[in-house]
Design an enzyme around this catalytic site. Structure first.
Site, PDB file in Angstrom:
ATOM      1  CG  ASP A  65       0.382   9.894  -5.115  1.00  0.00           C
ATOM      2  OD1 ASP A  65       1.300   9.738  -4.289  1.00  0.00           O
ATOM      3  OD2 ASP A  65      -0.788  10.161  -4.784  1.00  0.00           O
ATOM      4  CG  HIS A 137       0.165  12.133   4.433  1.00  0.00           C
ATOM      5  ND1 HIS A 137      -0.995  11.403   4.332  1.00  0.00           N
ATOM      6  CD2 HIS A 137       0.937  11.757   3.376  1.00  0.00           C
ATOM      7  CE1 HIS A 137      -0.936  10.625   3.272  1.00  0.00           C
ATOM      8  NE2 HIS A 137       0.232  10.807   2.673  1.00  0.00           N
TER       9      HIS A 137
END
Length: 301
Positions: A65, A137
């Site tokens: 994305d 992350h």
């Protein structure tokens, strides 16, 4: 012109109202395209901005994305015969993924790769400093910070006190020192004040960490993910994301002037909850981003 053009605000799954990520920072003559997700090329057409204005592409990490629009942007650079070089910044650990994305379209010879591991990124033609800071992350992820060097602002009343005007003022700016009509030596410091350079920060997929705070410090504009609401803070941490409340707390503590929330989970059809949650912590200029929105960088302090 200094403004943020929001091309997409979705996270993993796009919706009818939200395209995948894409953010174009127009900064004087530069154009920095952050995280071009799927559909970015088309969103640029809807927004009325051209790929010919892109001078740098900054990728935070290699999740789809955030990068699947990259081939289309590169193809358009080639199709439009863009003459200037374009710097592409991305995590060094993803160089193989980057090159696979790059190589599915015709070559654009003006690409200059910067393999990011943290710290300053040399952009030869830029009138600002760009640095990358490691985030937290599920894969290597970096945020970006643009810093304009401090300058000086002439003070008309001080120039008048020394009787300075006309061409001599230009010489003072070039050389740093001149003689006043009465013979006094005048330096640039005597008749000016520091004009603080502006700062822009871009923070995408990450859980709370020191890097978020470092990037946000005294930013004039902070663009930051707010994937979840506080009620799902445990889920946010598990998957390496922030809540709207966390983003707003960081902005308040960092002295941010304009806070732009984005990267919203598809589970939220309405974003009023993000606005209300952020307002509990942050009383500055708050923007809950929408696709194709333009957000001006605030004027200098």
């Amino acid at each position: 012109m200094r403004e943020l053009v929001v091309l997409g605000t979705a996270s993993q799954v796009p919706t009818r109202q939200r395209n995948h990520n894409g953010y174009l920072l127009r900064w004087d003559g530069a154009g920095l395209l952050f995280d071009p997700g799927e559909g970015t090329q088309r969103q640029m057409l809807f927004a009325g901005v051209s790929v010919t204005g892109v001078t740098a592409i900054c990728l935070t990490h290699f999740h789809g994305d955030h990068v699947l629009g990259l081939p289309g942007v590169i193809a358009r650079l080639n199709l439009d015969r863009v003459q200037h070089p374009v710097d592409v910044c991305f995590p060094a650990s993803g160089v193989d993924i980057y090159r696979r994305l790059r190589d599915v379209v015709p070559e654009f010879p003006g690409l200059r790769e910067h393999h990011v591991t943290g710290g300053p990124i040399p952009l030869p033609e830029a009138a600002f400093d760009l640095e990358a800071v490691r985030l937290s992350h599920r894969i290597d992820s970096f945020g970006y910070r643009l810093t304009e060097p401090d300058g000086r602002r002439l003070l008309p009343e001080r120039l008048a006190e020394f009787g300075l005007g006309g061409p001599v003022v230009g010489r003072l700016q070039r050389e740093g020192v001149v003689r006043a009509p009465d013979g006094r030596t005048v330096t640039l410091d005597d008749v000016s004040a520091v004009r603080r350079g502006q700062r822009f920060a871009f923070v995408m997929d990450t859980r709370m960490c020191e890097g978020v705070e470092e990037l946000a410090a005294e930013a004039d504009m902070l663009v930051i993910e707010a994937t979840f609401l506080d009620g799902e803070a445990d889920l946010a941490r598990e998957f390496g994301h922030l809540t709207a409340g966390q983003a707003a707390q960081v902005a308040r503590e960092a002295g941010v002037r304009t806070l732009v929330l984005t990267h919203f989970s598809q589970r939220y059809a309405d974003l009023e909850g993000h606005r209300l949650e952020a307002r509990k912590h942050f009383d500055g200029d708050l923007v809950v981003a929408e696709d194709l929105m333009r957000v001006p960088v605030p004027t200098r302090r």
